[in-house]
Structure formats: structure tokens, C-alpha cells
Design an enzyme around this catalytic site. Structure first.
Site, PDB file in Angstrom:
ATOM      1  N   CYS F  81      22.302   8.577   7.135  1.00 16.63           N
ATOM      2  CA  CYS F  81      22.933   7.325   7.545  1.00 16.63           C
ATOM      3  C   CYS F  81      22.184   6.146   6.924  1.00 16.63           C
ATOM      4  CB  CYS F  81      22.779   7.245   9.059  1.00 16.63           C
ATOM      5  SG  CYS F  81      24.248   6.756   9.908  1.00 16.63           S
ATOM      6  N   HIS F  82      22.911   5.128   6.490  1.00 10.24           N
ATOM      7  CA  HIS F  82      22.261   3.947   5.916  1.00 10.24           C
ATOM      8  C   HIS F  82      21.725   3.032   7.012  1.00 10.24           C
ATOM      9  CE1 HIS F  82      25.006   5.290   2.744  1.00 10.24           C
ATOM     10  NE2 HIS F  82      24.175   4.727   1.901  1.00 10.24           N
ATOM     11  N   MET F 116      29.102   5.815  12.717  1.00  6.97           N
ATOM     12  CA  MET F 116      28.039   6.658  13.287  1.00  6.97           C
ATOM     13  C   MET F 116      27.293   5.905  14.388  1.00  6.97           C
ATOM     14  SD  MET F 116      28.705   9.469  11.900  1.00  6.97           S
ATOM     15  CE  MET F 116      27.563  10.279  13.030  1.00  6.97           C
ATOM     16  N   GLU F 117      27.121   4.592  14.220  1.00  6.15           N
ATOM     17  CA  GLU F 117      26.481   3.793  15.269  1.00  6.15           C
ATOM     18  C   GLU F 117      27.304   3.861  16.568  1.00  6.15           C
ATOM     19  OE1 GLU F 117      26.489   2.991  12.112  1.00  6.15           O
ATOM     20  OE2 GLU F 117      24.391   2.480  11.679  1.00  6.15           O
ATOM     21  N   ASP F 131      21.655  12.898  32.431  1.00  4.71           N
ATOM     22  CA  ASP F 131      20.277  12.876  32.926  1.00  4.71           C
ATOM     23  C   ASP F 131      20.182  12.267  34.323  1.00  4.71           C
ATOM     24  OD1 ASP F 131      17.375  13.106  32.643  1.00  4.71           O
ATOM     25  OD2 ASP F 131      17.369  10.931  32.432  1.00  4.71           O
TER      26      ASP F 131
END
Lengths: 160, 160, 160, 160, 160, 160
Positions: F81-82, F116-117, F131
Site C-alpha cells: 500500500c502507498h 484500503m484505508e 474485543d
């Protein structure tokens, strides 16, 4: 700044969000912050000479480098801070017994300011000084972490 | 603490080093730190209601979570701090206009204390409050970041 | 490069600082670095086939991915390196017994170069190869980590 | 170490994995690594005095602190390295023109060794020296990053 | 688990905190999680051969290494997760068109479990597969990230 | 997208690389992703009231902040990923028993997209919910992490 203007931007549920800065202008932005570490007399006595050498090593140099690295981790640490490239940083210290004053200046060219970077750098320098000296005393207090100056955004700021 | 005892451990050239704790005893260690954020009147006026809702979202909840995450990044941030597992952390806040006081308590079982973790957590909570409120004013000051209590090491500590 | 020119930029106290690049030109910048891992005969014998499979898994592929990730962490690791976005990276390896040579090329468009990114990527690839093979021998040596080429800044560079 | 013994642990598909150390004994483990930076004559001429002051600040002190911080980030950087607490680290340097030699020693008590931490610390110190001096020349070479000594594991190691 | 028992531990204000595990027993703990990536037909057609080679490189190997690294960053990512050393991790994949199934198993010896580490590893492997294939289609879906098995804590768990 | 076009970019050995985006156009890019957490009845019963308060604190607020922080760590987590600056992020949730749906929207101005972010943010929010609730049950499943919308690149995308 009027309350009305401010809160038109809040989303309805009040959920935290990273403010949209996409429409802001790209300008050169500078911010300077300071923090002051109050060291008790026993620490001053024990630190060796002008260089403030502690059990763990040189106090100020370690703090200055920690601050430079912290500046670059600001957006990783402060949840809603924008990540942005940086173009320069400078940290300097002044010894004014019983204080060590830390100054941290950060520069970038972008759509949002770097005051959190400057404040984070100054805070981490102060914490590092604490860590280097805490074997001598825990009566150390980090006082007055604040913004001194800021330019390049909608409004400049200068501490009174 | 005598100066002599202290400085037998310094290496000759005074280079910074992470103190060797391999021979220390494993004990349960607790540390509590606090930090106080002074918000000017215009910020108090603009924050909405008891929940202190800012333009970016809820102030205190964001700060508390930032602090929990920062506690775990202490050794990444403070150059000569030992990395160690942690067994619990708790952050709480008190509103006492014009201050927000932050308290941060950390627990572990290990060979070295967690005071830097507690101080780092309190500092990052304070910086996050700053960040959440800075659209309203930059006349915010983070005052008095300090250790309140520490137990489990060679000497316990309690703030006067 | 004349000494005079160089040192006009140093601040008086010689404190470390991140050099101010705000006035530099935005250009496309490329840098390529290499590093060479010398593996002893017993490691070569034990690695399985052309793919260099070790106890921990495939050696080169793990190293290449570690390097890509390290490139992006350069400014987090090298104290006075500027954080900057990156536009591409490429790692390749050459087997030349007893050496594995690693090459790392990084590209960006910005005000400062990416030679540290390329060198950091090559170094971490080399360290990863070490880690993958160290169960077989510790007589591994990482040799000659260096810059091969750099373009886009004030002066281009090409290794002799 | 026999090849057979070694490769019984490999999983069938040769996929990379973090080796299971759960059955290993907890011992005190120490590792020391070194790295050597070759600086060309023009850099030596330009560095100011004994303290090796560069355009960015003091070379060795910055490198030493970078190394201490890198030691703690080893498992974040090397894909299959085990994350583990550390009990002490020490970095020292020797000037031996045209070389700066870096030594990095790490100590822990655990089930696996710290040689990668020592090697990573030495590498990052070398890269930091490169970064501090690269405004003067890019003809810098990082040579011979290697393990010097290791104890506390199944087999001790000492460089020939 | 009775609601009463559960909620006696909540602090009064409901502020988030890292649960105190200091009194829990040290045991060997294992957790295994899985995640499934559904790739559309056009991706399967375009991936080259058995090795699933994409435009960015080998899909599965990159994902497996990303997962190993993510496992070690779990406590940095999930706010109230305990940081802890790890003793082994293993990732494997199964191709079952149109799915790639990822399995992630983590082991430690400590006072708290590693299910979040296993789930985080599986999630990041899935995201990495997405990233490697997204040039071909964005109709990729990550399905059913879940815990398969967990042992060593108060209660073992096994997926139905 | 034709296979031919796609694979002209692949390097010969199929080694993983960060795709060169230096010639792409700078545009404003937005991506939105979602993820859905399926909580079993016993968790819904035990969570207190509308605010979904768990043993560890408020579920959704913790998840939302974790997601904002994760968005900024995407390039650190996904190997190829950039890294890029971001200009805004927004996370919101919908309760639709037995599901909690998470939506994550990210904006930037740059040469490559932020899908992707957005996907990483949604995934980490889902893991954080897991969690916060896992003390009540491990029969939680994270379902359907996917891209909803994307604009600003070569081709816009909208989920069917």
C-alpha cells in the site's frame, strides 16, 4: 469564532471524525510550542556539570532527538490529527534553574497546521527529561505545555 | 539517594544506554500520574453540555482511548524506556472548571516500574483534549503533568 | 561541496534538527541502494534448492516484503529523516554464491530525496535474510550497504 | 547442526512462520553486534572536531539514540522475529579513520535470543550516521554488519 | 456467564479501561482464527496459475507475511488489548474457489489469551489479498472472520 | 480489464513491488467501506442499554476511535500500500440486531485511492467490537467486509 459557525460542522450523532480539510488552501505553516520541566534541587545537584549528564546519559540531547522522532508520530498518537509530510523541525532548550524550558518548532506546506506536532514534540522532550532524571527524584513536574506561535492558517496566533 | 551510588553505574563516556535491570526482582508495580488541561472561558462556553462535545466529537472519551493506546507505545517514544508487557490500565477525568484533570494508572508485574507509561498516558490524553478543542481557542495550557503515586519498586512514592 | 557553504546552516549550539526543505523544488526523485549478505558454505548447503527455503520459510520472498514495509518506516527509524509520501518501490535480488545481493529502488515526487528509504529497505532485507538463516550459522556478514544511484535532487549520484 | 534435525520443523508447504519457542528454557540472553561505516576523506575533513558535528547536528549521539529505539522495534521490522521485553541495551562507538565502528549489546531474560535486536540496533546506528553525513558525500559504505558474541541459548557464539 | 458477575467489574462511569489481569494464572495459551476472501470469477481468471500471481506480486505469500507482522501489532491497533510477548505463529491458506480461506494460529505463555492476535492476523491477511487483487475487481468480499479454537484460559472454546 | 494490459506491468520474476503511481493524475479521491459484526443473543442481552456498554467500556465509541487511528496506519500494515496524507475520515455505525454495521469513509487528494484505508478502518472497528464483547461470548462473526463506493480514480465503483 462564533459558536454557530463552529457547530454547523458537527455530525448529528456527535461521533468523532477527522475534520475534512480537502477544500482548505495549501500554505506554508509553522507552529512553535514550549514545555517546562521543573527539577527539584536534588536533581540539579546530582546532574553533572553544564551538560546535564544523568545515570542514563546526556539529558538534553536524548530529549531533543526523542522530540524530533515524536513530531513525526503525532498523527499516530492523537486520534483525529491529520497525517502530513513535514518540511523541517527544530528543538532547543534553555536552562533557567529550577526549570529546563523546551521549545519545538515545526514547518510544513499543506492544508492543515502543525500545532499538535509542535506540542507533541515539546511534551515528549519533557517526558524524556523526566525519564532521564527519575532515578534521582520523582518530584519532577512538567509545567505549562503550550502553543507559543502559529502562522499560515486562517488566523495566526501568538501567545500573550 | 547518594550521588556516589548513583554514578557508579554511568559508563565512562556518558553515552546514553538502557539501564540493565536484569538483576532486579520481579514484583507487581503500579504507577499513577496526572495532568491538568486549562481551558479558557470561550472553550467552556462552546463545548456542548456535560459531555463536552467538540467540533471533532466527544472530548473526554477520545482522550481516554488515546491515552490507553499511548501507554502501550511508551517504550517506542521515550528512548531509554524498557519495553514491557502491561497487565491493566485505567484512565479517569475530573471536570473542575477551568480545568480538566486526567488521571492515569498502570499496572504490571516485572523488573522495572511503569511511571513513564502513566505519565505518557496522561500527557497524550491532555494533548488529545487540546486537539479536540483547538478550533475554539489556542489559549489552552497543559499544566502540571506529574507522578502521583508509585509502588512495587525499591522505594514507593507518593506525591506530597 | 565547500565547507563554508555547508556549515552556514548549522545552528549555533549544534543541536540536531530536521533540515528545512520548505524552499526546495518539487521534483521526481529516485534512489537505488544495495546490500550484500555473505552466507557461509553450511548455510548454502542447508538451504533447499533454488528457492532458498529455510526453517522459517522462503528466504528471499520474506526479505523482499520486509524491505517494502521498512521503506515506509524510514522516517520513523532515522531520527532526522523527513516523512514523505512514496510513489513506488521495487526490490530485487541476485544470487551470486556466497553472496545474496539485494537491490532496492524507491521513487517519489517531493522536495527531498529518498536515498535513506532505499538504504533502509536494503538493510532490512539483509537483516531478514540473516534472521531466516541464523538457525544454520551465525557466521553471516552483511557487507557493503551503499547507494548505487540517485536522481532528481541538486546533484545526481552514480556509484563509481 | 544436521540438516535432518533442522528440517523436521519445516511445515509442508514451506510457508513462513514464527518458530514455536514455547518449550524452550527461560535463560538470560546477551548478544553483541557491530557495524562499520566507511566515510570518505571529504566527510572527515568537513566534520567538525572530535565530536563529529554535521550539518544536521552531532553524528554519534544521534546514531546511538536511534539505535536504542530501533532495538525495541526489531520484531516490528523483521517479519518472523519474536516480540520480547528487553532488560538493557548499550551502544558504543570507536573512531578509527576512515571508519566509525558501532557496537550494540542487548540483554534479556527469555526463551529466545536477542541477536536480531543487536544487529538491528547496529544497522540503524550506521544508517543514521549515513543520514547525518550524506550532505557531504554519498560515497559512504556501511561495511561488515555482523554478530560478535551471543550467550544464553543452546549454543554460545563468538566471532572468530 | 452471569450478567451480575460480569458487570461488577465495570467502573462507575463506564469509561473504557484495559482489564486488570494481574491476578490471572500464567498458562500456555493458543488461539486459531480464520477469514475467507470471496474473489469474483474475473479475478480467478486473471490470477496466474497455482501460485496466484497478481500485478503486485505473489498474493498468498505477501498476505502470510503481512499477517505475521500484524499479529505482533495487535495491541497497538486494538485499544484495550494487552501487549504481550508471543511464542509462535503460523498462517496457512486453502484455495476453495471462489474462496481463499486463511487460518491464523498464535501461541503464548501468559495471563491473557491471544484470540485478538489470531483474529487480527487473519483480517490483515484477508485485507492484503484484497489489496493484491483489487486492480482486477473491487467486487471482493471478506467473509466470516471468526475464532475457531482457543485454549489455555478459564474456558476453552471450539467453533461449532 | 484485459489480462494483457494488466500483466504488462508485472516484473519478470513476479517479485512483489509497490506499483509505480508517479505518472498518475492528482485527484480528489473518496472511498467508503463497511463491515458487519454478528453478535449472538447472549451478547445483546448483556450489553447495557442503547449505548452498548461492555465490561471494557463503551463499545461503539472505542471502535470508532480505533478505526480512525487504523486508517492512518494502513500503509504500515498492508505491505504494498502507498503511504499518503489523508484529508478527512468519518466512521458511523448502525445497530440492526443481531448486527452492528460499521461504515468508514476516507478522503484524500493524491495519485492513488484510499479504498484500503476505508477497508482497514472498517476491519479494525469490527475487531475492536469483538474485543469489547468477547468476555461475553466468542460466537461473534465479522461478516462481509467490503467496498461500498469509490470515486476519483480511473474508474468509479459502486457496490451493486
Amino acid at each position: 469564532m462564533s459558536k454557530e459557525k463552529d457547530f454547523t460542522h458537527i455530525n448529528d450523532k456527535g461521533e468523532p471524525h477527522m475534520v475534512d480539510v480537502s477544500d482548505k488552501t495549501i500554505t506554508q505553516r509553522i507552529a512553535t510550542a514550549s514545555s517546562s520541566v521543573h527539577l527539584p534541587a536534588e536533581v540539579w545537584t546530582a546532574l553533572r556539570g553544564e551538560e546535564l549528564m544523568s545515570k542514563k546519559g546526556p539529558v538534553l540531547q536524548t530529549a531533543v532527538i526523542a522530540a524530533h522522532m515524536a513530531i513525526k508520530k503525532t498523527a499516530d498518537t492523537i486520534p483525529l490529527c491529520h497525517p502530513l509530510p513535514l518540511e523541517g523541525s527544530k528543538i532547543w532548550t534553555e536552562i533557567d534553574r529550577p526549570y529546563i524550558h523546551i521549545f519545538c518548532r515545526v514547518k510544513t506546506t499543506g492544508k492543515t497546521g502543525v500545532e499538535m506536532e509542535a506540542l507533541h514534540g515539546a511534551s515528549v522532550a519533557a517526558l524524556t527529561i523526566y525519564d532521564m532524571c527519575k532515578a534521582l527524584s520523582h518530584d519532577i513536574i512538567i509545567e505549562s505545555t503550550r502553543l507559543i506561535q502559529k502562522s499560515g492558517g486562517k488566523n495566526d496566533f501568538k501567545m500573550d
